[in-house]
Design an enzyme around this catalytic site. Structure first.
Site, PDB file in Angstrom:
ATOM      1  CB  SER A 116     -13.234  18.406 -11.235  1.00 24.69           C
ATOM      2  OG  SER A 116     -13.479  17.791 -12.409  1.00 24.69           O
ATOM      3  CD  GLU A 149     -10.762  17.440  -3.887  1.00 24.48           C
ATOM      4  OE1 GLU A 149     -11.221  16.224  -3.381  1.00 24.48           O
ATOM      5  OE2 GLU A 149     -10.191  17.647  -5.205  1.00 24.48           O
TER       6      GLU A 149
END
Length: 383
Positions: A116, A149
């Site tokens: 992340s 993403e």
């Protein structure tokens, strides 16, 4: 397509479900047979729930589960076309893992990390064929959250990026391409939602329920910042903030909160520990009676800090304006894209509010983005 997922925790299992639903043959690898058993039981339970809710039929349930295999030998991942790592957020451990995996799979296999906030470039540097390493960051729960993403490292070639976008889009996810910088889009841009709320609390502007209520009733957010920190886990949220802070050379905009650090040290991690900013053994989520002016100030202050961070991300070419707004609405369920929200509030309002905060505090955390100032001068909007 053969997909291997390394790590059988909540995120790894969720990614496996997404890939299997899309028709991929998936192998979940974990060195712990007990962890694999838990993953299998959890996925089977999920499929039963989806069946009972009418989201899938019995044939679809069986098809998805049939596509997922559980392995405890890394050598069984050798036929993977795509490997997605979803293990502990530790750069050294991830780099070692990628170096080992590269020796098992073919030269054409895409190697992806679900990190992340850690550097994809650093992970890629551990591989001889670093051009096929990329970040594919899902949001929890992976089957439900629309955004993914995609983060190319400096070494990632155009073919790997294009193939990855095609694969993830084929899994019916919305792709936001982000530059390899700490926190990528969401975990960078979202920092003020937590940090400014914590700052307001530390200053005594309002109590925790009031801050949460203000962001929900006036801002339209599904959860207040303290509820969300408790849901994520104070340990996890604090670590991400600390990682982003360190990654940006201790830029004060990302300074972690001592309050959250102490909560983590006390073991008050949130829902998973039964106590965080709220006590989940008691009914403590009742809202207080807020002063309208105080509530508006809370909402405006957190919102403008979020907008400023989104504008700065665009200014530094972290992602496109569309991808930034998609990331926040589809990745963390914000009620509006922050750049579109800036247009709605008015760029002049954003600049004036940030200057007001800077004039009061004289802290660099409140500096207005150069892009907002330029747009205000030129009377421009984001969209």
């Amino acid at each position: 397509m053969n997909v291997s997922v390394i790590g059988s925790g909540t995120m790894g299992s969720g990614i496996a479900q997404v890939a299997a639903t899309a028709g991929c043959i998936v192998k979940i690898y974990d060195s712990s047979k007990e962890a694999l058993s838990k993953s299998k039981a959890a996925l089977e339970k999920t499929m039963v729930i989806l069946l009972e809710k009418g989201k899938i039929d019995a044939a679809e349930k069986d098809r998805i589960l049939h596509n997922i295999h559980y392995v405890d030998l890394m050598s069984e991942l050798s036929d993977a076309d795509l490997v997605i790592e979803a293990i502990l957020e530790n750069l050294e451990i991830k780099a070692k893992l990628f170096s080992e995996i590269e020796q098992l799979v073919s030269d054409d296999t895409i190697l992806a990390s679900n990190t992340s906030s850690l550097s994809i470039t650093s992970i890629a540097a551990s591989c001889q064929k670093s051009e096929r390493v990329i970040g594919i960051h899902f949001f929890n729960p992976a089957p439900l959250m629309q955004l993914v993403e995609v983060i190319p490292a400096i070494q990632t070639n155009a073919t790997t990026l294009a193939q990855t976008i095609t694969i993830v889009t084929g899994w019916k996810k919305t792709v936001a391409v982000a530059k390899d910088t700490p926190g990528f889009i969401v975990n960078r841009v979202a920092r003020p939602f937590y940090s400014e709320a914590l700052r307001l609390y530390e200053e005594g502007v309002a109590d925790i329920p009031t801050i949460d209520s203000s962001m929900k009733t006036l801002g339209g957010f599904r959860m207040g910042p303290f509820e969300l920190m408790d849901f994520i886990g104070n340990d996890v949220n604090y670590t991400v903030t600390e990682t982003v802070f360190t990654g940006f050379y201790f830029d004060p905009r990302y300074k972690p909160s001592l309050t959250q650090k102490r909560m983590t040290e006390a073991g008050f991690l949130g829902k998973k520990s039964g106590r965080g900013f709220y006590n989940y053994h008691e009914n403590t989520l009742q809202l207080t009676n807020e002063n309208p002016a105080v509530s508006q100030n809370i909402c405006d202050r957190i919102l403008v800090m979020l907008i400023n961070e989104a504008a700065e991300a665009l200014f530094l070419n972290i992602a496109s304006a569309t991808d930034i707004d998609n990331a926040m609405t589809k990745g963390v369920n914000y009620p509006k894209g922050l750049l579109a929200w800036a247009d709605e509030k008015g760029i002049s309002w954003c600049v004036a509010k940030l200057d007001e905060l800077y004039d009061e505090y004289h802290e660099d955390r409140y500096r207005c983005s150069v892009l907002l100032r330029k747009m205000n001068r030129e009377n421009k909007t984001f969209f």
